[in-house]
Scaffold this motif. Structure first.
Motif, PDB file in Angstrom:
ATOM      1  N   SER A 113       1.493 -12.219  -8.191  1.00 25.95           N
ATOM      2  CA  SER A 113       2.313 -12.563  -7.314  1.00 25.95           C
ATOM      3  C   SER A 113       1.962 -11.392  -6.187  1.00 25.95           C
ATOM      4  N   LYS A 114       1.610 -10.040  -6.512  1.00 31.87           N
ATOM      5  CA  LYS A 114       1.803  -8.924  -5.687  1.00 31.87           C
ATOM      6  C   LYS A 114       0.673  -8.144  -6.067  1.00 31.87           C
ATOM      7  N   LEU A 115      -0.251  -7.400  -5.363  1.00 29.62           N
ATOM      8  CA  LEU A 115      -1.277  -6.441  -5.693  1.00 29.62           C
ATOM      9  C   LEU A 115      -0.540  -5.031  -5.199  1.00 29.62           C
ATOM     10  N   VAL A 116      -0.645  -4.158  -6.008  1.00 30.06           N
ATOM     11  CA  VAL A 116      -0.189  -2.880  -5.313  1.00 30.06           C
ATOM     12  C   VAL A 116      -1.363  -2.048  -5.179  1.00 30.06           C
ATOM     13  N   SER A 117      -1.779  -1.646  -4.040  1.00 29.18           N
ATOM     14  CA  SER A 117      -3.280  -0.799  -3.859  1.00 29.18           C
ATOM     15  C   SER A 117      -2.716   0.539  -4.116  1.00 29.18           C
ATOM     16  N   LEU A 118      -3.514   1.399  -4.726  1.00 26.94           N
ATOM     17  CA  LEU A 118      -3.550   2.767  -4.925  1.00 26.94           C
ATOM     18  C   LEU A 118      -4.488   3.438  -4.271  1.00 26.94           C
ATOM     19  N   ARG A 178       0.814  -1.113  -0.093  1.00 27.76           N
ATOM     20  CA  ARG A 178       0.001   0.038  -0.044  1.00 27.76           C
ATOM     21  C   ARG A 178       0.811   1.131   0.071  1.00 27.76           C
ATOM     22  N   PRO A 179       1.390   1.560  -1.336  1.00 28.07           N
ATOM     23  CA  PRO A 179       2.222   2.613  -1.339  1.00 28.07           C
ATOM     24  C   PRO A 179       1.448   3.959  -1.144  1.00 28.07           C
ATOM     25  N   THR A 180       1.950   5.043  -0.619  1.00 24.98           N
ATOM     26  CA  THR A 180       1.557   6.497  -0.321  1.00 24.98           C
ATOM     27  C   THR A 180       1.780   7.323  -1.297  1.00 24.98           C
ATOM     28  N   THR A 181       2.655   7.116  -2.452  1.00 24.36           N
ATOM     29  CA  THR A 181       2.979   8.089  -3.487  1.00 24.36           C
ATOM     30  C   THR A 181       3.056   7.309  -4.721  1.00 24.36           C
ATOM     31  N   VAL A 182       2.989   8.037  -5.687  1.00 28.11           N
ATOM     32  CA  VAL A 182       2.803   7.553  -7.198  1.00 28.11           C
ATOM     33  C   VAL A 182       4.283   6.731  -7.596  1.00 28.11           C
ATOM     34  N   ALA A 183       5.418   7.610  -7.036  1.00 27.70           N
ATOM     35  CA  ALA A 183       6.791   7.146  -7.184  1.00 27.70           C
ATOM     36  C   ALA A 183       6.808   5.548  -6.593  1.00 27.70           C
ATOM     37  N   GLU A 184       6.425   5.590  -5.378  1.00 26.48           N
ATOM     38  CA  GLU A 184       6.468   4.100  -4.633  1.00 26.48           C
ATOM     39  C   GLU A 184       5.687   3.213  -5.270  1.00 26.48           C
ATOM     40  N   GLU A 231       1.210   1.434 -21.235  1.00 25.71           N
ATOM     41  CA  GLU A 231       2.505   0.724 -21.251  1.00 25.71           C
ATOM     42  C   GLU A 231       2.443   0.083 -19.982  1.00 25.71           C
ATOM     43  N   GLU A 232       3.319  -1.029 -19.774  1.00 34.07           N
ATOM     44  CA  GLU A 232       3.666  -1.826 -18.526  1.00 34.07           C
ATOM     45  C   GLU A 232       4.184  -1.015 -17.699  1.00 34.07           C
ATOM     46  N   ASP A 233       3.682  -1.078 -16.116  1.00 34.84           N
ATOM     47  CA  ASP A 233       4.057  -0.271 -15.099  1.00 34.84           C
ATOM     48  C   ASP A 233       3.696   1.075 -15.151  1.00 34.84           C
ATOM     49  N   GLU A 234       2.519   1.551 -16.179  1.00 34.32           N
ATOM     50  CA  GLU A 234       2.002   2.802 -16.483  1.00 34.32           C
ATOM     51  C   GLU A 234       0.688   2.776 -15.495  1.00 34.32           C
ATOM     52  N   ILE A 235       0.286   3.716 -14.865  1.00 38.82           N
ATOM     53  CA  ILE A 235      -0.875   3.890 -14.127  1.00 38.82           C
ATOM     54  C   ILE A 235      -1.618   5.041 -14.336  1.00 38.82           C
ATOM     55  N   ALA A 280       6.966  -0.294  -6.833  1.00 39.39           N
ATOM     56  CA  ALA A 280       6.568  -1.722  -6.461  1.00 39.39           C
ATOM     57  C   ALA A 280       5.938  -2.416  -7.663  1.00 39.39           C
ATOM     58  N   LEU A 281       5.340  -1.846  -8.812  1.00 40.35           N
ATOM     59  CA  LEU A 281       5.047  -2.510  -9.974  1.00 40.35           C
ATOM     60  C   LEU A 281       6.000  -3.051 -10.627  1.00 40.35           C
ATOM     61  N   LYS A 282       7.314  -2.869 -10.529  1.00 35.12           N
ATOM     62  CA  LYS A 282       8.396  -3.380 -11.214  1.00 35.12           C
ATOM     63  C   LYS A 282       8.750  -4.635 -10.881  1.00 35.12           C
ATOM     64  N   THR A 283       8.138  -5.275  -9.784  1.00 37.27           N
ATOM     65  CA  THR A 283       8.234  -6.626  -9.444  1.00 37.27           C
ATOM     66  C   THR A 283       7.683  -7.475 -10.550  1.00 37.27           C
ATOM     67  N   ASP A 284       8.044  -8.771 -10.823  1.00 36.32           N
ATOM     68  CA  ASP A 284       7.437  -9.527 -11.750  1.00 36.32           C
ATOM     69  C   ASP A 284       6.235 -10.001 -11.127  1.00 36.32           C
ATOM     70  N   GLU A 285       5.161  -9.914 -12.338  1.00 35.80           N
ATOM     71  CA  GLU A 285       3.758 -10.502 -12.252  1.00 35.80           C
ATOM     72  C   GLU A 285       3.100  -9.299 -10.951  1.00 35.80           C
ATOM     73  N   ALA A 286       3.546  -8.194 -10.663  1.00 32.97           N
ATOM     74  CA  ALA A 286       2.637  -7.456  -9.663  1.00 32.97           C
ATOM     75  C   ALA A 286       1.825  -6.777 -10.640  1.00 32.97           C
ATOM     76  N   GLN A 287       0.550  -6.379  -9.946  1.00 36.04           N
ATOM     77  CA  GLN A 287      -0.717  -5.814 -10.708  1.00 36.04           C
ATOM     78  C   GLN A 287      -0.955  -4.642  -9.683  1.00 36.04           C
ATOM     79  N   PRO A 288      -1.614  -3.398 -10.349  1.00 32.49           N
ATOM     80  CA  PRO A 288      -2.044  -2.594  -9.551  1.00 32.49           C
ATOM     81  C   PRO A 288      -3.545  -2.706  -9.171  1.00 32.49           C
TER      82      PRO A 288
END
Length: 262
Positions: free
Chosen positions: A45-50, A8-14, A152-156, A18-26
Motif C-alpha cells: 500500500s506504501k513504499l518508503v524510499s530510503l 521519502r523520509p530523510t532520517t532512519v527514524a522517520e 525482522e519486520e520493519d528492520e532495515i 513510516a514502515l509501521k503502516t500495514d503493507e508498507a515496504q522499503p
C-alpha cells in the motif's frame, strides 16, 4: 502496476516509523522491487524510499575496516573502493549495467538476498557485519536461505562493514542476458585463515565452501584445491546449466580467484 503511496523520509527514524503502516515496504534502489510490482507479484500500500537518508549514503574507512551506507549505490562502491578494496570494487563494477549500478544499492541487494546476487558472497567471504536500525548481525548469521535473511519486520539495513583482508578476489561466470553470475566465487585471505563464499550455484542461496577454506588456509595456492570437489546435490539446474556444471565451475573459479588475489 497497482496504485500505492510513497514516502521519502530523510532520517532512519522517520523511515522506521513510516514502515509501521500495514503493507508498507522499503524501497532501496528498486532494481528488484519495481519489476516485481510491474509483474503484479507484490502490492504494497506504501513504499518508503530510503534514497534520501543522508546517514545511509557514503563510504568511510577506519583502520582496517570499510563501512558502506545501506543506500550507497553499486556505482559508488565500484569507484571509491577500486584502490582500497579492489575485489569488492570490481564486484560492484560488474553488477548489471550502468543504469542498474547508478540506482541499485548495497543495502537493497543484501536485504533481498537473491540467490544469484554478488554482494552476499562478498559479505560472507569478508566476514562482514550487517548493521540495521536496531542491531549488528554477522554475515554468517544474516543469510538464511534463498531470499531469506535474519531481518525482522520493519528492520532495515543501514550499513555494511567489511574487514579488509590481506588478499581477495571475486570471479564471476556471467550469464550474458541477465549479467547475474551463473556462479560467483569470492575468496578472501585473512590473518586467521581463508574464507570462500559462493553465489549463484546453490538452491539454498549463498554459502561458504568450508573444505576449500581449510585447504587454502594451509596452502594459499590453486594447487591446494586438487582432490577437492563440490557435491552437485542441491545445486541449481536450469536452462543455463545443470547442478554438476555449476559444481564444476565453483572449483574452477575458486582456483582462478586464488591465483588472481591481491
Amino acid at each position: 502496476m497497482y496504485a500505492f503511496d510513497i514516502e521519502r523520509p530523510t532520517t532512519v527514524a522517520e523511515a522506521v516509523n513510516a514502515l509501521k503502516t500495514d503493507e508498507a515496504q522499503p524501497l532501496g534502489g528498486g532494481q528488484t522491487l519495481i519489476p516485481t510490482l510491474k509483474a503484479r507479484l507484490a502490492a504494497p500500500s506504501k513504499l518508503v524510499s530510503l534514497s534520501a537518508i543522508a546517514e545511509m549514503i557514503g563510504i568511510s574507512r577506519e583502520g582496517s575496516t570499510i563501512r558502506i551506507g545501506g543506500a550507497t549505490t553499486h556505482g559508488q562502491v565500484a569507484t571509491e573502493l577500486a584502490e582500497s578494496y579492489p575485489a569488492l570494487g570490481y564486484l560492484a563494477s560488474k553488477i548489471g549495467d550502468p543504469a542498474v549500478r547508478n540506482r541499485g544499492t548495497i543495502g537493497g541487494s543484501v536485504a533481498n538476498n537473491d540467490p544469484a546476487a554478488c554482494y552476499p558472497a562478498a559479505c560472507l567471504a569478508s566476514g562482514a557485519t550487517i548493521t540495521t536500525n536496531t542491531r549488528d548481525i554477522a554475515a554468517d548469521d544474516f543469510f538464511l536461505g534463498m531470499f531469506e535473511t535474519a531481518l525482522e519486520e520493519d528492520e532495515i539495513v543501514t550499513a555494511v562493514t567489511f574487514p579488509v583482508p590481506q588478499k581477495a578476489d571475486y570471479q564471476k561466470f556471467e550469464q550474458p542476458a541477465s549479467r547475474f553470475p551463473l556462479v560467483g566465487v569470492f575468496v578472501a585471505k585473512h590473518d586467521d585463515g581463508v574464507r570462500v563464499a559462493v553465489t549463484g550455484a546453490s538452491e539454498s542461496g549463498v554459502f561458504r565452501w568450508t573444505e576449500a577454506e581449510e585447504a587454502l588456509s594451509a596452502d594459499f595456492s590453486a594447487g591446494a584445491l586438487d582432490g577437492l570437489s563440490v557435491d552437485a546435490d542441491g545445486m541449481i539446474t536450469d536452462l543455463h546449466g545443470d547442478g554438476a556444471y555449476r559444481a564444476h565451475l565453483i572449483k574452477v573459479l575458486t582456483g582462478r580467484a586464488v591465483t588472481a588475489s591481491r
